[in-house]
Design an enzyme around this catalytic site. Structure first.
Site, short mmCIF file in Angstrom:
data_model
loop_
_atom_site.label_atom_id
_atom_site.label_comp_id
_atom_site.label_asym_id
_atom_site.label_seq_id
_atom_site.Cartn_x
_atom_site.Cartn_y
_atom_site.Cartn_z
N ARG A 1 5.44 -48.05 -14.13
CA ARG A 1 5.78 -48.66 -13.42
C ARG A 1 4.91 -50.44 -14.05
NH1 ARG A 1 3.89 -43.66 -10.44
NH2 ARG A 1 5.55 -43.35 -8.60
N GLU B 1 16.72 -42.79 -6.56
CA GLU B 1 16.63 -42.67 -5.31
C GLU B 1 16.65 -43.87 -4.00
OE1 GLU B 1 12.91 -45.32 -5.96
OE2 GLU B 1 13.81 -46.19 -7.21
N LYS C 1 0.53 -1.19 0.12
CA LYS C 1 0.12 0.28 0.27
C LYS C 1 1.38 1.88 0.13
CE LYS C 1 -4.04 0.11 2.05
NZ LYS C 1 -4.41 -0.20 3.30
N SER D 1 17.00 -41.54 -13.98
CA SER D 1 15.60 -40.15 -13.12
C SER D 1 15.38 -40.83 -12.05
CB SER D 1 14.62 -41.24 -13.69
OG SER D 1 13.16 -41.08 -13.03
N ARG E 1 10.20 -49.15 -15.77
CA ARG E 1 11.23 -49.50 -14.76
C ARG E 1 11.24 -50.82 -14.59
NH1 ARG E 1 9.42 -46.55 -9.39
NH2 ARG E 1 7.57 -48.15 -9.50
N CYS F 1 11.45 -38.01 -11.72
CA CYS F 1 9.91 -39.03 -11.95
C CYS F 1 9.27 -39.45 -10.40
CB CYS F 1 9.69 -40.25 -12.75
SG CYS F 1 11.03 -41.58 -11.85
N ARG G 1 -3.43 2.69 8.61
CA ARG G 1 -3.67 1.35 8.26
C ARG G 1 -2.10 0.69 7.68
NH1 ARG G 1 -7.74 2.52 4.02
NH2 ARG G 1 -9.51 4.46 4.48
N HIS H 1 -15.02 -9.17 1.14
CA HIS H 1 -13.58 -9.84 2.12
C HIS H 1 -14.05 -11.16 1.24
CE1 HIS H 1 -12.78 -12.30 5.14
NE2 HIS H 1 -11.89 -11.98 5.22
N TYR I 1 14.36 -33.23 -18.22
CA TYR I 1 12.82 -33.77 -17.69
C TYR I 1 12.51 -33.84 -16.68
CZ TYR I 1 14.00 -38.49 -17.48
OH TYR I 1 13.82 -39.93 -17.33
N MET J 1 -5.46 -7.57 9.07
CA MET J 1 -5.19 -6.44 10.26
C MET J 1 -5.89 -5.61 9.99
SD MET J 1 -0.53 -7.26 9.07
CE MET J 1 -1.16 -7.33 7.11
N ARG K 1 -3.19 -1.27 -6.29
CA ARG K 1 -1.87 -1.85 -6.45
C ARG K 1 -2.24 -3.18 -7.38
NH1 ARG K 1 -5.12 -5.19 -1.62
NH2 ARG K 1 -6.89 -5.93 -2.79
N GLY L 1 -8.35 -7.75 4.91
CA GLY L 1 -8.63 -8.21 5.81
C GLY L 1 -8.21 -8.66 7.43
N GLY M 1 14.65 -40.73 -8.81
CA GLY M 1 12.86 -40.79 -7.84
C GLY M 1 12.99 -40.44 -6.19
N THR M 2 11.87 -39.25 -6.30
CA THR M 2 12.90 -38.50 -5.18
C THR M 2 11.08 -39.00 -3.97
OG1 THR M 2 10.75 -36.54 -6.38
CG2 THR M 2 12.38 -35.92 -6.49
N ASN M 3 10.36 -39.76 -4.38
CA ASN M 3 9.40 -39.94 -3.75
C ASN M 3 10.46 -40.81 -2.66
OD1 ASN M 3 7.44 -39.08 -5.32
ND2 ASN M 3 6.71 -40.23 -5.76
N ASP M 4 10.95 -41.87 -2.85
CA ASP M 4 12.03 -42.34 -1.95
C ASP M 4 12.85 -42.04 -1.72
OD1 ASP M 4 11.12 -44.95 -1.09
OD2 ASP M 4 10.77 -45.57 -3.88
#
Ligand code: PEP
Ligand code: MG
Length: 893
Positions: A573, A758, A22, A777, A628, A845, A91, A452, A865, A102, A336, A100, A779-782
């Site tokens: 898979r 992984e 603001k 590749s 895989r 992946c 303000r 609001h 990729y 603050m 804004r 709304g 394997g960001t889950n494991d």
């Protein structure tokens, strides 16, 4: 010396960190020569200091003295002067808009004496002066001294009852003067001293209250929801008051330079005659459309239009503004770059390109994958022509249905019990935030697109209809056009058209999905939204460096992903192919006692696998397909230990034959593991069960050769899961290469062999592993599971809420990549892998491949990729384009 206070003329729009949104924009408008009331901004740094030190900030007082004196000189009056008082508004204004959340205090400087001066200033308008004073006591009491707001509302209600009137405006000067006395009593009762009469003390207390409101519960919750850092603090704007409540030639309003719901050009907004401050935003009274201002005050209307054009031309974007007209003189109170719906974001970016205001690179950065995801939601199917119950303002698009609840608490409780609910309120206020988050949609009886409810819902991407016609909200039911809807009844609300229906209306897919699918109704091809999505996606694809593949393991999924723009499969898979009626073959394999039994089971599986692969290779003809080898613990294919044990015991009891079950039970017992995700799975299976990987490799190679024989171009990539040591991969690779050579012969088919990264050890020894891998590749889950030691199947439901509450992370690391920890492993592996084998192909992946934030990280790390589920492919494409544009931008800087 640190500087804590800036006059509006000293700031500019790029100082948002310091002056808040603001303050920075008020400064920018002042410097553009627009009519902004004089004032100054106290910086976010002062707020941070105040909150850290818990009190007084050294040097701040003197600076405020100086700037107040300058303000008084500009205005030619003194703060709270009994004869001719300067009044100011105080303000909040943080770097990021927190509508709304603050506090604001208006009319600071009024007291028992200056109220008379104000009346004289207003041409003897006593009513106005006393009304302003009672508003100050109310706002100051609530905000600065925590007096419960209901007590003031009750006193106001009592005053109206005593007078026998319904509306505030029917109270005259005398009534309001009495109300001031009543309010002062309420104040003194709760606070323990009288309402402060000293103007400068009022100002100081109001400033500190705004500082403190940064840490109000609702502000904290909002920040968590919107992922706004907790340590930014708010700036405070002290501005000379202008009054919209001086009579019919005064008023206050909000406006957008384009429609924030659809993006259509034209002016949009609401105006309230003879009203002050927050009345419009709070949605307390029903407003007039802005266009009506032309009839009421043409001069101000024309000036406003002129200013809106100036602002758009200056900011090159949709702007929203707040303005006040005081006796025919227009004042700008705020501007804004305005919030907008997902559809409007695309449409506006496209329009601005057409209008030559921004280029395509900029357009790509003006939209986000999260917004695109919203546009891919289904909408109501109205072919059954359901009659709406009522219609309101389509304040935030989407199609939502659920049972009606009337309080924020009920919404939270029922949503926690798994119900879908619609929160129905007369109007919302910041205390309703938890319920708004929990509900599927929000319906209000009052307020417009800028209320609001509307602003907050749009920010959250939640369906919202506001100001519904004739809607009377009661305690446990609402009535509308003579119909009664009770708590628990189901309604459907359409945030695009504003229509509200009884019951559950069926939904249909979005036109954006139809566009991606390539089966868009030709009548929709020129829809502004479709045209915008087409233009922006085309440019994002041109700019993207990261390719986007998909995780798919059936022909139809592959085909859909390809239509959505996937450039191959990053993860097929194969275990998904072992379910259903094939489970029995897998059981035979697992239970095999002899080599012949095992070979028979594998031989039966091979043609089935080959057919699966051929289907997928055909759909992805010419594009890479990463298959895989089987990954999960084998007992996932077997019946549960408990059930089997019971079956065998019962059979024994009855003296029945249960040879198969008994053998199975023995096998399941043998294979039982305490930590199966860390047990016999992935590459370990391939090394332990003879012939399993070999069968899969052969099926892959055979399918590839079959496609080549049909004239196609297969590009198979065999991926080995859960490798932690290069020796594991070398062993699998040695065997696989022999089989491939044998099957492929001179067909010209090429098969790459690579691995998942992984297991943390794989990431840390990536240089060695790269010697045996043509691609990695991630394997960001494991990798997340093992880097944090979080069981991926358990923790999110079990205790992540507490971690989020404590701010240990802002978002689950399974959802968005943990850059510092897991991300570091990815970085190390990418660098060491590439230095050992230049040109090593790198992808990801895990689920993170489709998460917008994570896509930017993978771009930065230099992966080739990302791969994600078919539905997230367009989102990843857009984010890949944005990442490229943004990093090119930062290189230039
Ligand atoms: C991974 O671990 O990131 C991965 C893609 O494999 P899965 O989820 O099948 O374990
Ligand atoms: Mg995995």
């Amino acid at each position: 010396m640190e500087k804590f206070v800036y006059d509006f003329a000293e700031g500019n729009k790029d100082l948002k960190d310091l002056l808040g949104g603001k303050g920075a924009n008020l400064a920018e408008m002042t410097n553009l020569g627009l009519p902004v009331p004089a004032g100054f901004t106290i910086t976010t740094e002062a707020c941070q200091r105040f909150l850290a030190e818990g009190a007084h900030v050294d040097g701040l007082d003197t600076e405020i003295d100086r700037h107040l004196a300058a303000l008084e000189a500009t205005m030619g009056k003194k703060l709270g002067d009994p004869g001719d008082p300067l009044l100011v508004s105080v303000r909040s204004g943080a770097k990021f808009s927190m509508p709304g959340m603050m506090e604001t205090v208006l009319n600071v400087g009024l007291n028992d004496e200056s109220v008379t001066g104000l009346s004289r200033q207003a041409g003897g308008n006593d009513r106005f002066a006393w009304d302003s004073y009672r508003r100050l006591i109310q706002m100051f009491g609530k905000t600065v001294c925590d007096v419960p707001g209901e007590e003031f509302e009750e006193a106001l209600h009592d005053a109206k009852v005593a007078k026998g009137v319904k509306d505030d405006v029917q109270l005259d000067a005398g009534d309001l003067q009495e109300l001031v006395t009543a309010y002062k009593k309420v104040f003194a009762k709760h606070v323990g001293h009288e309402f402060p009469q000293e103007p400068r003390q009022q100002l100081d207390l109001a400033i500190e209250a705004v500082f403190r409101s940064w840490n109000a519960d609702r502000a904290v919750l909002y920040r968590r929801q919107e992922r706004i850092p907790a340590d930014l603090g708010t700036a405070v704007n002290v501005v000379a008051m202008v009054f919209g409540n001086l009579g019919p030639d005064s008023g206050t309003g909000v406006a957008f330079t384009r429609d924030p719901a659809t993006g259509e050009s034209g002016i949009y907004g609401d105006y309230l005659q003879n009203a002050q401050g927050e009345d419009v935003v709070a949605g307390i009274r029903n407003t007039l459309p802005l266009a009506d201002l032309e009839k009421i005050d043409k001069k101000s209307y024309d000036e406003l239009l002129q200013i809106m054009a100036t602002l758009e031309g200056h900011y090159h974007d949709l702007c929203d503004i707040e303005f006040t007209i005081e006796r025919g003189k227009l004042w700008m109170l705020q501007t804004r770059v305005g919030k907008r719906t997902a559809a409007a974001a695309f449409t506006i970016a496209h329009q601005l390109v057409d209008e030559g205001m921004i280029d395509l690179d900029e357009a790509v950065t003006r939209v986000s994958g999260a917004q695109l995801a919203q546009l891919m939601f289904p909408r109501f199917d109205l072919s059954g022509d359901p009659a709406p119950l009522t219609r309101g303002v389509g304040a935030s698009p989407g199609a939502a249905y659920g049972s009606v609840v009337f309080t924020s608490e009920a919404a939270v409780a029922q949503a926690a019990a798994g119900e879908s609910v619609i929160l129905v309120r007369r109007e919302t206020n910041p205390d309703d935030l938890p319920g708004m988050i929990a509900a599927q949609g929000i319906l209000t009886a009052r307020g417009g697109k800028t209320s609001h409810a509307a602003v907050v819902a749009r920010g959250m991407g939640k369906t919202c209809v506001c100001g519904a016609d004739e809607l009377e909200v009661g305690r446990d039911q609402f009535t509308v056009h003579g119909q009664v809807v009770r708590e628990g009844d189901v309604i459907s609300i359409d945030g695009t058209t504003g229509r509200v229906y009884r019951g559950e209306v069926p939904v249909r897919p979005s036109e954006v999905v139809q566009y991606f699918e390539g089966d868009l109704d030709p009548a929709l091809a020129n829809e502004p939204l479709v045209a915008a999505v087409h233009q922006i996606m085309t440019h994002a694809d041109e700019r993207a460096r990261l390719k986007v593949r998909t995780n798919a393991d059936t022909g139809p999924d592959s085909a859909r992903a390809r239509r959505f723009g996937a450039q191959g499969i990053g993860l097929c898979r194969t275990e998904h192919m072992f379910l259903g009626d094939r489970r029995e073959l897998v059981e035979r394999l697992i239970l095999a006692h002899t080599k012949t039994e095992r070979d028979d089971a594998l031989a039966a599986l091979r043609p089935l696998q080959r057919a699966d692969f051929l289907d997928i290779f055909r759909e992805m003809n010419g594009l890479p397909v990463t298959v895989r080898l089987i990954d999960p613990p084998l007992h996932e294919f077997l019946p549960s230990l408990e059930e089997l044990a019971v079956q065998v015991a019962v059979a024994r009891e009855r003296g029945e034959e249960a040879e198969r079950d008994t053998r199975m039970l023995a096998a399941v017992r043998r294979m039982h593991e305490s930590n199966p995700m860390l047990g016999l799975r992935g590459v370990r299976l391939g090394l332990v069960i003879p012939g399993l990987f070999a069968m899969q490799v052969r099926a892959i190679a055979e399918a590839a050769v079959a496609l080549a024989a049909e004239g196609g171009t297969p590009r198979p990539e065999i991926m080995v899961p859960l490798v932690g040591a290069v020796q594991e991969l070398e062993t699998v690779r040695g065997e696989a290469e022999k089989i491939i050579a044998e099957v492929v012969g001179d067909s010209g088919v090429q098969v790459l062999i690579g691995t998942m990264i992984e297991v943390p050890r794989a990431a840390l020894t990536a240089g060695q592993i790269a010697e045996a891998a043509e691609f990695f590749s991630f394997g960001t889950n494991d990798l997340t599971q093992m880097a944090w030691g979080f069981s991926r199947d358990d923790v999110e439901g079990a205790f992540f809420w507490r971690y989020l509450e404590l701010g240990i992370f802002g978002i689950s690391p399974f959802e968005s990549i943990d850059r510092d920890g897991v991300g570091r492993l990815v970085r190390i592996a990418a660098e060491e892998g590439r230095s050992a084998r230049p040109g090593l192909k790198l992808g990801v992946c895990g689920e993170h491949g489709g998460d917008p934030e994570s896509v930017h990280f993978f771009h930065e790390v230099g992966l080739d990729y990302v791969s994600c589920s078919p539905f997230r492919v367009p989102i990843a494409r857009l984010e890949a384009g944005r990442a490229a544009v943004e990093s090119a931008g930062s290189d230039h800087r």
